[in-house]
Scaffold this motif. Structure first.
Motif, PDB file in Angstrom:
ATOM      1  N   ILE A   1      -2.039   0.847   2.378  1.00  0.00           N
ATOM      2  CA  ILE A   1      -2.602   0.276   1.150  1.00  0.00           C
ATOM      3  C   ILE A   1      -1.821   0.809  -0.049  1.00  0.00           C
ATOM      4  CG2 ILE A   1      -4.661   0.084  -0.323  1.00  0.00           C
ATOM      5  CD1 ILE A   1      -5.082  -1.291   2.357  1.00  0.00           C
TER       6      ILE A   1
ATOM      7  N   THR B   1       3.903   6.411  -5.079  1.00  0.00           N
ATOM      8  CA  THR B   1       3.206   5.685  -4.023  1.00  0.00           C
ATOM      9  C   THR B   1       3.846   4.309  -3.927  1.00  0.00           C
ATOM     10  OG1 THR B   1       1.051   4.922  -3.208  1.00  0.00           O
ATOM     11  CG2 THR B   1       1.417   4.727  -5.572  1.00  0.00           C
ATOM     12  N   ILE B   2       3.666   3.653  -2.800  1.00  0.00           N
ATOM     13  CA  ILE B   2       4.081   2.254  -2.706  1.00  0.00           C
ATOM     14  C   ILE B   2       2.806   1.444  -2.525  1.00  0.00           C
ATOM     15  CG2 ILE B   2       5.360   0.553  -1.340  1.00  0.00           C
ATOM     16  CD1 ILE B   2       7.251   3.164  -0.809  1.00  0.00           C
ATOM     17  N   LEU B   3       2.496   0.664  -3.543  1.00  0.00           N
ATOM     18  CA  LEU B   3       1.227  -0.064  -3.563  1.00  0.00           C
ATOM     19  C   LEU B   3       1.402  -1.404  -2.869  1.00  0.00           C
ATOM     20  CD1 LEU B   3      -1.709  -0.262  -4.490  1.00  0.00           C
ATOM     21  CD2 LEU B   3      -0.898  -1.204  -6.655  1.00  0.00           C
TER      22      LEU B   3
ATOM     23  N   ARG C   1       0.131  12.207  -2.096  1.00  0.00           N
ATOM     24  CA  ARG C   1       1.507  12.676  -1.902  1.00  0.00           C
ATOM     25  C   ARG C   1       1.729  14.001  -2.630  1.00  0.00           C
ATOM     26  NH1 ARG C   1       4.197   8.418  -1.517  1.00  0.00           N
ATOM     27  NH2 ARG C   1       5.102   8.704   0.530  1.00  0.00           N
TER      28      ARG C   1
ATOM     29  N   TYR D   1       5.056  -2.792  -4.618  1.00  0.00           N
ATOM     30  CA  TYR D   1       6.002  -2.128  -5.521  1.00  0.00           C
ATOM     31  C   TYR D   1       5.702  -0.637  -5.537  1.00  0.00           C
ATOM     32  CZ  TYR D   1       2.036  -3.345  -8.573  1.00  0.00           C
ATOM     33  OH  TYR D   1       0.786  -3.558  -9.088  1.00  0.00           O
TER      34      TYR D   1
ATOM     35  N   LEU E   1       5.168   2.900  -7.521  1.00  0.00           N
ATOM     36  CA  LEU E   1       4.703   3.458  -8.789  1.00  0.00           C
ATOM     37  C   LEU E   1       4.939   4.966  -8.737  1.00  0.00           C
ATOM     38  CD1 LEU E   1       1.234   1.710  -9.050  1.00  0.00           C
ATOM     39  CD2 LEU E   1       2.943   1.624 -10.865  1.00  0.00           C
TER      40      LEU E   1
ATOM     41  N   ASP F   1       0.869   3.800  -0.022  1.00  0.00           N
ATOM     42  CA  ASP F   1       1.582   4.806   0.761  1.00  0.00           C
ATOM     43  C   ASP F   1       1.448   6.193   0.121  1.00  0.00           C
ATOM     44  OD1 ASP F   1       3.802   5.339   2.842  1.00  0.00           O
ATOM     45  OD2 ASP F   1       4.614   6.151   0.975  1.00  0.00           O
TER      46      ASP F   1
END
Ligand SMILES: [Zn+2]
Lengths: 407, 121
Positions: A220, B52-54, A153, B67, B69, A222
């Motif tokens: 996995i 990120t969304i893990l 990102r 969740y 992070l 995002d």
């Protein structure tokens, strides 16, 4: 410093290898390398074994001396080298130093891991995450894929790159892996899509649509999806090293290791001034280039550590092939394909060849050995004379680069 | 049950020779090797640097599907990695504030407390 030559290699198939334990895999690759180097009747001085976690994953420790016993190399010195996912690169470095220093003449280096038998959800993720900073990172619930998500990102935002360009690296690496008979996945993403259609799992017009589907390509971390992440695998790879002065006694076309580098960066990823820069790679590749008296422009083929496809991009910049922020576009433009300006991961990389952690750093050098000798079959980079690797440990806090050349 | 509770303050330290701001566990300065530091507390709000969304959590967080992070940076330069209280409307650059709370039980069954970050708007 003595010159160091690779005179033979061994490589098990990578993938889900049932019925074989870690020691079986190390033996198989080692014996193939001994056979390939015509050293079957010779005494070895040292054996270096790179493996990340055989104690935890296989309940086996002391694997280096066990290997020496099983393959009949007693009394050769045996060391187990552990440096996380860079254990293989570190083991090659140890073998290189033993010969370069003149202390040893004949050395076996083998890397391996046996992982796919672990079925407990989150177990391997947690085990690998123990490599991160305990207080500042691990206890917050990080995994290595989560760091790759954070980096992806940050990179896309900072350099206005497109996620599709990162996906195209997975497409390229699967295309290369389809040409590699020892790869974990020998299938293009197009073939993955066609077999999913055949099994009635859905209908997609093209690969890009298939890769955007939450079911076939779930998120996995995002924005990273399944196809941006390498698998875990079983497998082992080995090289036999000797003093270059005697290399031709064993082998007509030895390959020289002319540059070796290794460097550390901050344990905590967010302490790095720019999280999209791998300082450890800048440092270790510079050491390797300097030792070999080469520059990035001299490199014909590279094996980089694409545990996550964003890493291939960032590494292609910090190893000196492209300017910072231009790696993703360069891949999109085809510069890193076989036949491109600087082919990266003709083996299929970690994404398609697979990633038995301790084996990877050795497997990268084995691929370059084949490439430099013109033995890489349909994935051959024509005329390759010089190659370099990046073997990434921790989350970029320990990186090893090995530079090899035709003798 | 023992509670693994840390200080609620977020503190880094600043090198008294070269001025580099760094995480609190370095025994010698990352840049100049000096061992004389001044403690610095995070102040103001913080901005989201990346997130990120893990969706594949490690074993400690096995009871949660996913969740967020993020890495945040405070006005005085201190950076922290932590969970974010929501997965919705996240964007690089948004403002957040720290909240100290229990985030999980570790694999030994002990409670783990940490700062998490809540978007201000
Ligand atoms: Zn300092």
């Amino acid at each position: 410093m003595n010159k160091v030559a690779i005179i033979g290699v061994g490589h098990t198939k990578f993938g889900r290898l049932q019925g074989k334990n870690i020691l079986d895999l190390l033996c198989e690759a080692s014996l193939e390398a001994i056979d390939n180097s015509n050293t079957g009747d010779k005494e070895f001085d040292s054996v270096y074994v790179g493996a990340m976690s055989p104690g935890v994953l296989n309940h086996m420790t002391g694997i280096a001396s066990a290997l020496v016993d099983r393959i009949g190399l007693i009394p050769a010195a045996a060391d187990h080298i552990k440096n996380g996912p860079a254990s293989g690169g570190s083991a090659i470095k140890a073998g290189f130093l033993a010969i370069a220093s003149g202390v040893n003449d004949l050395v076996l280096v083998v890397g391996g891991e046996k992982m796919t038998h672990i079925t407990t959800p989150g177990f391997i993720t947690s085990n690998v995450a123990t490599i991160t900073h305990h207080q500042a990172e691990r206890r917050h619930g990080v995994s290595l894929p989560s760091f790759a998500g954070l980096l992806t990102r940050a990179y896309l935002e900072k350099y206005e790159a497109k996620l599709e360009w990162i996906s195209e690296i997975a497409i390229k690496n699967h295309k290369n892996g389809a040409l590699n008979p020892i790869a974990h996945f020998q299938k293009t993403i197009d073939e993955f899509m066609k077999s999913a259609i055949q099994k009635g799992k859905g209908q997609w017009n093209d690969v890009n649509e298939f890769l955007r589907d939450d079911k076939t390509n779930p998120i996995i971390a995002d924005p990273l999806r399944l196809f941006h992440v390498c698998p875990i695998s079983d497998g082992a790879a080995a090289v036999v090293l000797c003093n270059a002065e005697i290399a031709k006694n064993y082998c007509d076309t030895p390959v020289l290791i002319t540059g070796v580098g290794q460097a550390t960066d901050t344990h905590i990823v967010h302490e790095r001034e720019d999280v999209t820069v791998l300082n450890a790679l800048r440092n270790c590749s510079n050491q390797a280039y300097k030792m070999a008296n080469k520059t990035p422009q001299d490199i014909d083929v590279a094996e980089l550590h694409d545990a996550f496809e964003i890493l291939e991009v960032i590494e292609s910049e910090d190893i000196g092939f492209f300017k910072k922020g231009e790696g993703a576009r360069a891949a999109h433009e085809g510069l890193t394909e076989i036949g491109g300006k600087i082919p990266i991961n003709p083996s299929g990389g970690l994404k398609a060849r697979g990633h038995p952690l301790g084996a990877t750093g050795v497997a990268q050098v084995v691929e370059l050995f084949w490439q430099l000798r013109g033995e890489a079959g349909k994935r051959q980079v024509e005329g390759a004379k010089t190659g370099i690797t990046c073997n990434f440990g921790g989350f970029g806090n320990s990186i090893v680069s090995i530079l090899v050349e035709r003798m | 049950m023992k509670i693994l509770k840390d200080v609620e303050k977020i503190e880094w330290k600043k090198c008294n020779i070269c001025g580099l701001l760094q995480y609190e566990d370095h025994l010698r300065c990352l840049k100049c090797k000096n061992n004389d530091f001044e403690r610095i507390e995070a102040s103001g709000t913080c901005k989201l640097l990346t997130f990120t969304i893990l969706k594949a959590p490690p074993a400690e967080f096995r009871d949660r599907q996913s969740y967020a992070l993020g890495i945040v940076e405070f006005e005085n330069g201190i950076r922290v990695l932590g969970q974010i209280t929501t997965q919705e409307n996240l964007k690089i650059g948004i403002e957040l504030k720290p909240v100290y709370k229990k985030i999980c039980n570790n694999l030994d069954g002990n409670e783990v407390h940490a700062h998490v970050f809540k978007p201000i708007n």
